[in-house]
Design a protein around this motif. Structure first.
Motif, PDB file in Angstrom:
ATOM      1  N   GLY A  41       0.800  -1.214   0.000  1.00 57.00           N
ATOM      2  CA  GLY A  41       0.000   0.000   0.000  1.00 57.00           C
ATOM      3  C   GLY A  41       0.836   1.268   0.000  1.00 57.00           C
ATOM      4  O   GLY A  41       1.958   1.308   0.514  1.00 57.00           O
ATOM      5  N   ILE A  42       0.280   2.306  -0.621  1.00 61.37           N
ATOM      6  CA  ILE A  42       0.877   3.637  -0.645  1.00 61.37           C
ATOM      7  C   ILE A  42      -0.222   4.637  -0.312  1.00 61.37           C
ATOM      8  O   ILE A  42      -1.296   4.611  -0.912  1.00 61.37           O
ATOM      9  CB  ILE A  42       1.463   3.964  -2.024  1.00 61.37           C
ATOM     10  N   GLN A  43       0.042   5.530   0.651  1.00 59.17           N
ATOM     11  CA  GLN A  43      -0.982   6.499   1.041  1.00 59.17           C
ATOM     12  C   GLN A  43      -0.335   7.774   1.579  1.00 59.17           C
ATOM     13  O   GLN A  43       0.812   7.781   2.018  1.00 59.17           O
ATOM     14  CB  GLN A  43      -1.904   5.901   2.097  1.00 59.17           C
ATOM     15  N   ASN A  44      -1.119   8.837   1.530  1.00 57.64           N
ATOM     16  CA  ASN A  44      -0.701  10.126   2.075  1.00 57.64           C
ATOM     17  C   ASN A  44       0.578  10.624   1.399  1.00 57.64           C
ATOM     18  O   ASN A  44       1.636  10.760   2.018  1.00 57.64           O
ATOM     19  CB  ASN A  44      -0.500  10.052   3.594  1.00 57.64           C
ATOM     20  N   ILE A  45       0.451  10.910   0.103  1.00 61.76           N
ATOM     21  CA  ILE A  45       1.560  11.401  -0.706  1.00 61.76           C
ATOM     22  C   ILE A  45       1.237  12.821  -1.148  1.00 61.76           C
ATOM     23  O   ILE A  45       0.149  13.085  -1.679  1.00 61.76           O
ATOM     24  CB  ILE A  45       1.786  10.503  -1.937  1.00 61.76           C
ATOM     25  N   TYR A  46       2.185  13.737  -0.968  1.00 63.94           N
ATOM     26  CA  TYR A  46       1.944  15.152  -1.226  1.00 63.94           C
ATOM     27  C   TYR A  46       3.061  15.692  -2.125  1.00 63.94           C
ATOM     28  O   TYR A  46       4.230  15.722  -1.730  1.00 63.94           O
ATOM     29  CB  TYR A  46       1.893  15.925   0.090  1.00 63.94           C
ATOM     30  N   VAL A  47       2.684  16.126  -3.327  1.00 61.74           N
ATOM     31  CA  VAL A  47       3.640  16.662  -4.299  1.00 61.74           C
ATOM     32  C   VAL A  47       3.256  18.099  -4.592  1.00 61.74           C
ATOM     33  O   VAL A  47       2.104  18.373  -4.973  1.00 61.74           O
ATOM     34  CB  VAL A  47       3.617  15.830  -5.600  1.00 61.74           C
ATOM     35  N   GLU A  48       4.207  19.017  -4.467  1.00 64.10           N
ATOM     36  CA  GLU A  48       3.849  20.430  -4.649  1.00 64.10           C
ATOM     37  C   GLU A  48       5.029  21.218  -5.203  1.00 64.10           C
ATOM     38  O   GLU A  48       6.193  20.963  -4.873  1.00 64.10           O
ATOM     39  CB  GLU A  48       3.396  21.032  -3.320  1.00 64.10           C
TER      40      GLU A  48
END
Length: 448
Positions: free
Chosen positions: A312-319
């Protein structure tokens, strides 16, 4: 080629408003948990222990002495002055170590496999024993690699020749994964052809990698496995070998990646969490709480989630990221029916892409492989994205009829030119607001 024009405002604006805002407070909570390494005051120069920066002499004994001396002192800083230092074998870290490369310093590694002992590692999402990564540590805390110097894997004429030979061992590792072969029996090394990573830390925490230049890795460049509280910033890349992923967090949490200038021949950042049966057995340790910001992308893909993502992969933030050259895909979520697991709660905001093949690509059918373990993909949010040209497709969504990709939100997306606008299959609750591909439609003309 035809220019496709799309301007669509979804009526489900209440659904968008509920999901669209970039969650800055959540990002700040993650950043506040990340701890930079604390290093004791003791300092030693490798030249004081016999290292010669002449590019010829084997500096490994001096580096090993420096590591042992710092361990005796409960940690410290190893200074590498200007020069080219050749290490005939890996550098194995202990806890509480700061490796600092001064301006003009380069560490380059020899390529005789016999100099690299077998260690517990991972290869494409499967744990096994293989040749040691060139810089390696397991079960550590408080680790720093900094400075304006260079770490060079020297692989372009050596390790990279194994690429055409690796398929048999790649398939063997996957079979061991699927058959639950005990890890202690997954022995590779002599007679096998799985290339080692350049830098790998396992089961470690409070890690800082800052400012150094990464070149010519045998395989993935920086692999952060089962580790947490990680800061990677200010790096520069010139890594053009096969599979030279820039940064691969795997089963990793609380990670900040920022201010990186990528130029590598594969994924710039690839977030992973184990492969197939083994990954699903580790579902308690997904890759999560990862912040990526202020990066310049150049290479194959910008940010990739998968394809090894079975835990699983979760809570990823790219900005606040942009391209500085060609990319095949800007943001790429990829999995298939062998993986299982999930990708969810992903937020991408303020992204500038120049020329790509596909700007935003989400697929559950990567390579058309697998059966029985489809992955769930949900709550993926894109906002404030500008792309100059997509030579293939602006937006791609590919789910399965019995497990649709759902809750995908697009807000303020502008792709100025694309061969194809949107290709979407087996998706539900795809919400578009202020999306244009091609030229924005004007007021309809009257009938004449």
């Amino acid at each position: 080629m035809k220019k496709y024009l799309l301007f669509f405002v979804c009526i489900s604006l209440s659904g968008w408003a509920q999901n669209a805002a970039f969650p800055t407070e959540k990002v700040n909570t993650i950043l506040n948990r990340i701890i930079l390494p604390t290093i004791p005051a003791f300092t030693i120069k490798v030249t004081a222990l016999g290292a010669k920066g002449d590019s010829i002499s084997n500096a490994k004994p001096a580096f090993d002495k420096a590591m042992a001396l710092c361990k005796k002192k409960n940690g410290g800083t190893i200074l590498v002055p200007k020069g080219v230092y050749t290490l005939q074998g890996p550098l194995h870290f202990v806890s509480n170590i700061h490796l600092h490369l001064e301006d003009g310093a380069k560490i380059r590694f020899g390529s005789n496999p016999k100099d690299y002992p077998l260690v517990l590692t991972s290869w494409e999402g499967t744990m096994l024993y293989n040749y040691s990564p060139l810089i390696y540590g397991i079960g550590l805390e408080n680790i720093a690699i900094t400075g304006n110097g260079t770490i060079d894997g020297e692989a372009k004429n050596t390790w990279i020749k194994w690429k055409p030979l690796e398929k048999k061992d790649q398939l063997l590792s996957r079979d061991m994964n699927h058959q639950n072969v005990p890890i202690k029996e997954r022995i590779f090394g002599e007679g096998h052809y799985l290339r080692p990573q350049l830098i790998q830390f396992i089961d470690s925490k409070n890690i800082l990698i800052e400012n150094v230049q990464i070149e010519d890795s045998p395989f993935w460049c920086i692999h952060l496995l089962k580790s947490k509280s990680i800061t990677v910033r200010g790096l520069k890349y010139k890594a053009f070998n096969n599979n030279n992923d820039g940064i691969d967090p795997e089963y990793a949490s609380d990670v900040l990646i920022e201010n990186i200038s990528f130029d590598n021949a594969d994924d710039n950042i690839a977030i992973k969490s184990g492969r197939d049966h083994e990954g699903r057995a580790n579902s308690a340790t997904p890759s999560q709480n990862i912040v990526i910001r202020n990066c310049n992308f150049k290479g194959l893909h910008g940010v990739v989630l998968g394809s090894e993502m079975s835990a699983g992969i979760q809570n990823i933030y790219v900005e606040n990221c942009k391209t500085i050259g060609y990319l095949k895909r800007g943001i790429y979520l990829k999995t298939n029916a062998d993986r299982g697991g999930y990708i969810k709660d992903v937020f991408v905001n303020n992204l500038q892409l120049d020329e790509v093949e596909d700007a935003l690509h989400i697929t559950s059918n990567y390579h058309g492989e697998g059966s029985g373990y489809a992955s769930s993909i949900s709550n993926i949010n894109f906002s404030n994205i500008l792309c100059n040209k997509a030579t293939q497709t602006g937006i791609v969504i590919q789910g399965y009829p019995d497990l649709k990709i759902k809750d995908i939100f697009f807000n303020n997306i502008h792709i100025q030119w694309a061969k194809n606008g949107i290709s979407s299959q087996n998706a539900e609750n795809v919400v578009l607001n202020e999306v244009t591909i091609g030229e924005k439609a004007s007021i309809p003309t009257s009938v004449k």
